[in-house]
Design a protein around this motif. Structure first.
Motif, short mmCIF file in Angstrom:
data_model
loop_
_atom_site.label_atom_id
_atom_site.label_comp_id
_atom_site.label_asym_id
_atom_site.label_seq_id
_atom_site.Cartn_x
_atom_site.Cartn_y
_atom_site.Cartn_z
N PHE A 59 0.83 -1.20 0.00
CA PHE A 59 0.00 0.00 0.00
C PHE A 59 0.87 1.25 0.00
O PHE A 59 0.57 2.23 -0.70
N LEU A 60 1.94 1.25 0.78
CA LEU A 60 2.86 2.39 0.79
C LEU A 60 3.49 2.58 -0.58
O LEU A 60 3.58 3.70 -1.08
N LEU A 61 3.90 1.49 -1.20
CA LEU A 61 4.52 1.58 -2.53
C LEU A 61 3.53 2.14 -3.54
O LEU A 61 3.88 3.00 -4.36
N VAL A 100 10.08 11.95 3.89
CA VAL A 100 9.66 13.13 4.66
C VAL A 100 10.01 14.39 3.88
O VAL A 100 11.14 14.54 3.40
N PRO A 101 9.06 15.32 3.74
CA PRO A 101 9.34 16.56 3.00
C PRO A 101 10.53 17.32 3.59
O PRO A 101 10.78 17.27 4.80
N ASP A 102 11.24 18.03 2.72
CA ASP A 102 12.45 18.73 3.13
C ASP A 102 12.21 19.64 4.33
O ASP A 102 13.03 19.70 5.25
N ASP A 103 11.09 20.37 4.33
CA ASP A 103 10.86 21.36 5.37
C ASP A 103 10.45 20.74 6.70
O ASP A 103 10.35 21.44 7.71
N GLN A 104 10.23 19.42 6.74
CA GLN A 104 9.84 18.74 7.98
C GLN A 104 10.88 17.71 8.41
O GLN A 104 10.79 17.17 9.51
N ALA A 160 5.40 11.74 -2.10
CA ALA A 160 5.44 10.66 -3.09
C ALA A 160 6.53 10.92 -4.11
O ALA A 160 7.18 11.97 -4.13
N ARG A 161 6.73 9.95 -4.96
CA ARG A 161 7.77 10.05 -5.99
C ARG A 161 7.57 11.25 -6.90
O ARG A 161 8.53 11.89 -7.34
N ASP A 162 6.31 11.59 -7.17
CA ASP A 162 6.01 12.71 -8.07
C ASP A 162 6.00 14.06 -7.36
O ASP A 162 5.65 15.08 -7.96
N GLY A 163 6.35 14.07 -6.07
CA GLY A 163 6.39 15.31 -5.32
C GLY A 163 5.10 15.64 -4.60
O GLY A 163 5.05 16.60 -3.81
N CYS A 164 4.05 14.86 -4.82
CA CYS A 164 2.77 15.09 -4.16
C CYS A 164 2.89 14.74 -2.68
O CYS A 164 3.48 13.73 -2.31
N ARG A 165 2.32 15.59 -1.84
CA ARG A 165 2.35 15.34 -0.39
C ARG A 165 1.05 14.67 0.04
O ARG A 165 -0.03 15.01 -0.45
N HIS A 167 6.79 4.28 -5.52
CA HIS A 167 8.15 3.73 -5.47
C HIS A 167 8.13 2.22 -5.69
O HIS A 167 7.17 1.53 -5.34
N ALA A 168 9.22 1.70 -6.24
CA ALA A 168 9.42 0.26 -6.33
C ALA A 168 10.03 -0.24 -5.02
O ALA A 168 10.67 0.52 -4.29
#
Length: 201
Positions: free
Chosen positions: A105-107, A127-131, A158-163, A112-113
């Motif tokens: 489910f996380l993948l 984890v996002p850069d700012d956190q 996520a891989r596409d940058g979506c939070r 991500h593979a």
């Protein structure tokens, strides 16, 4: 001797003394009442004129340990099966924050593979850069203290940058001596439950 173990047990008694002075092996026996018992055989070889003469040693009833280990493996297998099939994120980290378990489910949620995730640093990967710094520091403090908040929320990327915002249920993982060795967490994606600007009034 249990039929499934008979050949290897007999071979151990018959052959191993020719190359080993001491050795150990395990096998099952069937009692007169039909119960299966695991025995651990410790063997020493006595020599006369540099030739093997006698085998001696002792047998230890190892049933309790073997049964407990088998039960533990089965419980772990069932838990992994459960975590792989729930529609929630499931992840386990070692004490350094590296990923030792991640479910499908996380993948799927992050794109991500598996080979990109296993063994990776959780904070660098998700984890996002700012956190990142404060999430990592909280994790390190919790593992060092041997406790962790049962519930918390934070974002992953996520891989596409979506939070995605996840609501976590956490527990500390411990070794047999009770030392904290990492964490296990189940996360629910609550991103789509957040109020939109239009619905916020």
């Amino acid at each position: 001797i249990h039929p499934a173990d008979r050949a290897q047990a007999i071979a151990a008694w018959r052959d191993r003394y020719r190359t080993e002075d001491e050795y150990q092996f395990a096998f099952r026996v069937i009692t007169s009442g039909g119960r299966t018992v695991w025995l651990h055989n410790v063997v020493s070889v006595t020599y006369v004129d540099d030739e093997p003469s006698t085998l001696h040693g002792f047998l230890v009833d190892d049933t309790t340990r073997v049964t407990a280990e088998a039960a533990s493996r089965e419980a772990e297998r069932r838990l992994r099966d459960l975590l792989e099939n729930i529609a929630l994120v499931a992840v386990a980290l070692d004490a350094g924050g590296r990923i030792v378990f991640a479910n499908d489910f996380l993948l799927g949620l992050t794109g991500h593979a598996r080979h990109e995730v296993m063994g990776a640093d959780w904070f660098e990967r998700f984890v996002p850069d700012d956190q990142r710094d404060w999430v990592r520091s909280v994790f390190a403090e919790n593992v060092a203290a041997g406790s962790i908040p049962s519930h918390m929320e934070n974002e992953i990327v996520a891989r596409d940058g979506c939070r995605r915002l996840l609501r976590w249920n956490n527990t500390i993982l411990r070794d047999p001596d009770g030392l904290a060795i990492g964490t296990a967490s189940i996360g629910e994606d609550i991103t789509d439950r957040l109020p939109t600007p239009d619905s916020a009034g």
